[in-house]
Design an enzyme around this catalytic site. Structure first.
Site, mmCIF file in Angstrom:
data_model
loop_
_atom_site.group_PDB
_atom_site.id
_atom_site.type_symbol
_atom_site.label_atom_id
_atom_site.label_comp_id
_atom_site.label_asym_id
_atom_site.label_seq_id
_atom_site.Cartn_x
_atom_site.Cartn_y
_atom_site.Cartn_z
ATOM 1 N N THR A 382 61.100 -41.573 77.243
ATOM 2 C CA THR A 382 60.783 -40.234 76.761
ATOM 3 C C THR A 382 59.963 -39.481 77.791
ATOM 4 O O THR A 382 59.252 -40.070 78.614
ATOM 5 C CB THR A 382 59.942 -40.290 75.479
ATOM 6 N N ASP A 383 60.057 -38.160 77.719
ATOM 7 C CA ASP A 383 58.994 -37.370 78.313
ATOM 8 C C ASP A 383 57.755 -37.612 77.464
ATOM 9 O O ASP A 383 57.834 -38.148 76.362
ATOM 10 C CB ASP A 383 59.374 -35.882 78.326
ATOM 11 N N TRP A 384 56.598 -37.246 77.981
ATOM 12 C CA TRP A 384 55.342 -37.652 77.364
ATOM 13 C C TRP A 384 55.127 -36.950 76.026
ATOM 14 O O TRP A 384 54.878 -35.755 75.965
ATOM 15 C CB TRP A 384 54.195 -37.395 78.331
#
Length: 991
Positions: A382-384
């Site tokens: 995932t992106d953060w």
């Protein structure tokens, strides 16, 4: 990616906070498939600790608090060193600015009471509409291609020995700032698998000392130089390796740049999928050739910063990017396919929704397209804080959660971690899916040979490897778990110099900046300059007088004065956000020019301001023989803003009064008789119309974002040490409206879930200009040289004849590992006796076996539907036949000038007219021309060379939504055009 810890909970998060029953734990009802159901917020029963976090004040603090401060300068935001702010300052909610927060929250609380009473608060009680992204299950297993076969075999041996909690450790982050990198996993100690360090980013190593601030991606793209792209990736990867970074969070190929004002366009390589794909694949090869895992990001269609993330912009939902299958394949997915083809080991899913399904929970995108059609063998992260569900995301193809926190920063309530353990034990998550998640990560580790302990020593206490820097302090001795309540300290910063022997990486950065500088105007051959000044001196009795104007020419308060480079002051070398780095140094244009000119014959004066005091100091302009002006335009990532610019630019004009500066200086230089040169540093296209045609403006250089060697690189071009060889990676229009409706940022929400419809389809950037007959100021691919070139003898050689479809999808080259599907004993997953838990740290353990209660899990609609493998798949990047060469394009290039120079040979394809899709009966519309290949060639004066560019089946095909495959038109003729830009194509032939 956002690095804030002050983000409010999203609506999806609230729905996910309390589950309907033990068997439903970890299921997100708003995963956004068309079969999903939704509930209004007033139906929810929130746990006590979260019900106290009222929605309006939290989002108000996050968004409006920041907006209130956005008009302020950042001069008062001091560093703790190397451009970083303190740990407290890293919590980017407005409460880091206490006085502003106190006042703002009070005002907004009153507004909340008024608005909630008037019914305006409906938006926070409304449900998003059903998603349009079809389900695609189950997630394909990795290990199906020959090039990864040995790595998967090794991974299978290791994974079979792992306990459940070790498997969860490998797939879950430990939480923001729990360890030294921006992303960290925990180890599987029983089998010798280490904790992994993940670090930004595409430009360099974020938060790392003694590392290189390379030119930005847009500058790399502007070089059109494949060798430099590879070399940059290799140097970048080597620096990461020496710092103990396992996974580098770059390169970026999304956003593609459909909207020229997009805040993060500068991280990518330009507004064309082929240019992006070639640049990305070259960087990936360079990074991974030294053993570091590269990350292709952000999948996909993340084209603007406004509304990209839940509550970051005051709305409970992220926006949805809505696009059709053909547009997805031919534009936005193209560079990802090229990245997978060269073996990229990690892909990052983006924040926003795609067709109203969150990208990090979109099964069609991750399972159907990335893993099946493109044959991706690595792992999806995932992106953060982009993960919005637990089991639903895992089933949809997500393999790793980063940074491990749940719906809020540092909340200690992961959507993976112990919930993944619990979901596995209660039968919600099939063991086959968990095993594949883990195997993909471990196989990537083996594939990049990170099991070689000579090259990758084990982290402490087993060895002296792992990260040798901290993202959270500049001190030598610091906390090893800074985001927790653990006060243990150790040597966290070893200050290892990784910039190459003799600063060789700095020299590479300089060459990239040189070739990424685009000369777009050079009237009267004013460039290159002489170090003695121009020979036609106005004042023959004295020194040649040169005036340097503009804040962008100087150092300002230093390159790292603002966190993540989130302000525009001094010379602009980078955009802002997680893609930015701390500059080890920044050579300003003023410094470099003073060194380059001969002080015996040239007198340099400078005004490092955008306000020229013509009345107070008229001689400042009147006495100059030459004026050089520096202006800029900045933008960045959505978690920061500056001076009213909330990541995405508000327009395409120069900032801080740059246009007025040029007008005033150009008209007044030498009382209007002297020449002016304008240099523009920017994150993307800048409209130049207010001054570019002024008689005094003789030369214009678009220097993009040049990184640490900015001034030296510019001097090399201005003085002709190097040829001007940069070419535009985007179109420079005459106005923002020139880019069409599809080129406009959605600045204001148009619904509960803001909808960004990609109605322009394939027609972005130069494709749009061509279709609408709009004359740009400077076209895509354009750039001047100090020499001249001619093209001749275009030859098209058929390597393989036409056929409508690629050969049938080949069978898998290898068999994925198989594992027992028995669910482990829950007792093996309980916290060990006496285990010390750190605050907010993510652990894989459950508290008690009584937590595990099995039941019937409501799998998404379509979960049991048998999916037919895509005929466009079969290997990394897709069906191998898509990459079969069909044409060889050869052209004779000659340097007809008087000096050595570089030319970019660009090949464009125009598809036949009147194409009708056999599967749907619809007439297929094509852009006038599309870039399909290029080569950069250096030739001495008078020299010539045959240049070859090969075209593949995919280059000559379109995506058919009916066939679900790439189709080559069989009727009519293709036109192959070759030249120096998208509108300078003197050579044409048909096939």
């Amino acid at each position: 990616m956002t690095r804030s810890s002050g983000v409010s909970p999203s609506r999806e998060g609230l729905l996910n906070t309390r589950w309907g029953g033990p068997q439903r734990q970890f299921h997100d009802e708003i995963q956004r498939f068309s079969s999903d159901s939704d509930r209004h917020l007033d139906e929810l029963k929130l746990p006590d600790d979260r019900s106290k976090q009222t929605i309006f004040p939290r989002w108000a603090q996050r968004s409006f608090g920041r907006y209130h401060a956005s008009g302020q300068g950042y001069n008062d935001r001091k560093d703790t060193g190397r451009g970083r702010i303190s740990e407290k300052g890293r919590r980017r909610g407005c409460c880091s600015r206490y006085k502003i927060c106190f006042i703002t929250t009070g005002i907004l609380l009153a507004l909340f009471l008024i608005l909630s009473g008037s019914g305006v608060f409906w938006v926070y009680r409304s449900s998003p509409k059903d998603g349009q992204s079809p389900p695609w299950y189950p997630s394909p297993l990795g290990g199906t291609v020959h090039s990864w076969e040995e790595s998967y075999k090794k991974a299978a041996v290791m994974v079979k020995q792992m306990t459940l909690v070790e498997k969860v450790n490998v797939t879950s982050g430990t939480g923001w700032s729990q360890d030294l990198c921006v992303g960290n996993t925990a180890p599987a100690n029983g089998v010798g698998f280490p904790a992994l360090c993940l670090q930004d980013g595409p430009l360099g190593l974020r938060f790392a000392d003694h590392s290189t601030a390379f030119p930005a991606g847009v500058t790399v793209g502007a070089t059109w130089n494949k060798a430099l792209m590879y070399q940059k990736g290799k140097a970048h990867g080597l620096e990461a390796k020496l710092k103990g970074i396992n996974i580098l969070l770059g390169p970026a190929m999304g956003p593609l740049g459909k909207m020229p004002a997009g805040g993060r366009n500068w991280e990518g390589f330009g507004s064309d999928p082929v240019l992006q794909g070639i640049a990305a694949s070259q960087e990936i090869k360079g990074i991974q050739d030294v053993g570091v895992i590269a990350t292709a990001k952000h999948l996909v269609a993340n084209e603007q910063e406004h509304f990209r993330q839940s509550f970051e912009w005051g709305l409970p939902n992220a926006m949805s990017s809505n696009l059709d299958d053909r547009t997805l394949h031919e534009l936005y997915l193209w560079p990802f396919a090229e990245s997978v083809k060269v073996g990229v080991a990690s892909v990052m899913c983006s924040y926003q929704m795609v067709n109203n399904s969150y990208a990090c929970g979109n099964s069609k995108l991750m399972n159907g397209i990335l893993k099946d059609e493109l044959g991706f063998q690595g792992f999806v992260q995932t992106d953060w804080l982009a993960q919005r569900s637990g089991v639903a995301s895992a089933l949809a193809g997500l393999d790793m959660s980063m940074p491990g926190d749940g719906l809020l920063w540092q909340d200690g309530k992961s959507l993976f971690g112990p919930r993944l353990t619990e979901a596995t034990l209660n039968g919600s998550l099939p063991m086959e899916r968990l095993n594949d998640m883990v195997t993909r990560v471990v196989a990537a580790w083996y594939q990049l040979k990170q099991d070689n302990q000579t090259q990758w020593p084990a982290p402490p206490p087993e060895g002296n490897g792992g990260p040798n820097f901290s993202s959270f302090t500049d001190d030598k001795i610091g906390l090893i778990h800074p985001g927790s309540d653990d006060k243990t300290k150790a040597e966290v910063n070893k200050f290892l110099h990784v910039q190459g022997k003799g600063n060789s990486h700095g020299l590479l950065a300089r060459q990239i900046a040189v070739e990424g500088t685009v000369l777009v105007k050079n009237d009267d051959g004013i460039l290159p300059l002489s170090k003695h000044g121009i020979t036609k001196k106005r004042d023959t009795q004295g020194k040649y007088k040169i005036g340097i104007f503009g804040e962008d020419a100087g150092p300002g308060e230093g390159p790292n004065v603002c966190p993540d480079r989130s302000c525009n002051q001094g010379t602009l070398g980078s955009g802002w956000g997680s893609g930015a780095v701390d500059f080890p140094y920044l050579i300003t244009p003023l410094k470099a020019l003073k060194s380059a000119f001969d002080p015996e014959s040239v007198d340099i004066s400078s005004l490092l301001s955008n306000d020229v005091p013509t009345k107070a100091s008229p001689s400042l302009l009147n006495e100059q023989d030459l004026c050089i002006i520096f202006i800029n335009s900045d933008g960045g990532e959505g978690f920061e803003s500056w001076n009213g610019i909330r990541a995405d630019r508000n327009d395409l004009f120069a900032q801080k009064g740059g246009d007025k500066l040029v007008q005033k200086v150009a008209r007044g230089c030498g009382k209007g008789k002297s020449d002016t040169i304008v240099v523009v540093h920017a994150v993307g296209p800048v409209v130049l119309e207010r001054w570019v045609d002024l008689p005094g403006v003789k030369a214009v250089l678009l220097a993009n974002l040049p990184g640490e060697e900015s001034g030296n690189a510019l001097a090399d071009v201005l003085f002709g040490v190097e040829d001007a060889s940069g070419r535009l990676p985007y179109t420079v229009g005459k106005s923002l409206s020139d880019y069409g409706p599809g080129g406009q940022i959605l600045y204001y929400p148009n619904g509960v879930v803001p909808q960004q419809n990609f109605d322009e389809r394939l027609y972005i950037d130069y494709r749009h200009f061509d279709k609408e007959g709009i004359t740009p100021r400077y076209e895509f691919g354009f750039g001047l040289s100090y020499t001249t070139f001619t093209f001749s003898n275009l030859t098209i050689t058929e390597k393989k004849g036409k056929s409508a479809l690629p050969v049938p999808r080949p069978d898998a080259e290898a068999r994925p590992p198989s594992y027992s599907t028995d669910i482990p004993d829950p007792g093996t997953a309980v916290f060990p006796p006496g285990f010390r838990k750190l605050k907010n740290r993510i652990y894989p353990y459950i508290t008690s076996t009584s937590e595990i209660k099995r039941g019937k899990y409501p799998y998404p609609e379509g979960y049991d539907q048998v999916q037919i493998p895509s005929p466009a798949g079969g290997a990394e990047g897709g069906n191998p036949d898509l990459y079969t060469d069909h044409l060889s394009v050869s052209v004779h290039l000659m340097n007809t000038g008087t000096r050595t120079g570089k030319q970019v040979v660009q090949v464009y394809v125009s598809f036949p007219d009147g194409v009708v899709d056999a599967s749907t009966g619809e007439k297929i519309d094509f852009p006038l021309r599309q870039l399909r290949g290029f080569e950069k060639v250096e030739l001495e004066a008078g020299a010539s060379q045959n240049v070859e560019v090969k075209l593949t089946r995919k280059d000559l095909s379109y995506w058919s939504r009916g066939a679900g495959n790439w189709v080559m038109p069989m009727e009519g003729k293709f036109t192959i055009s070759v030249g120096a830009s998208s509108r300078d194509l003197p050579m044409n032939a048909q096939w």
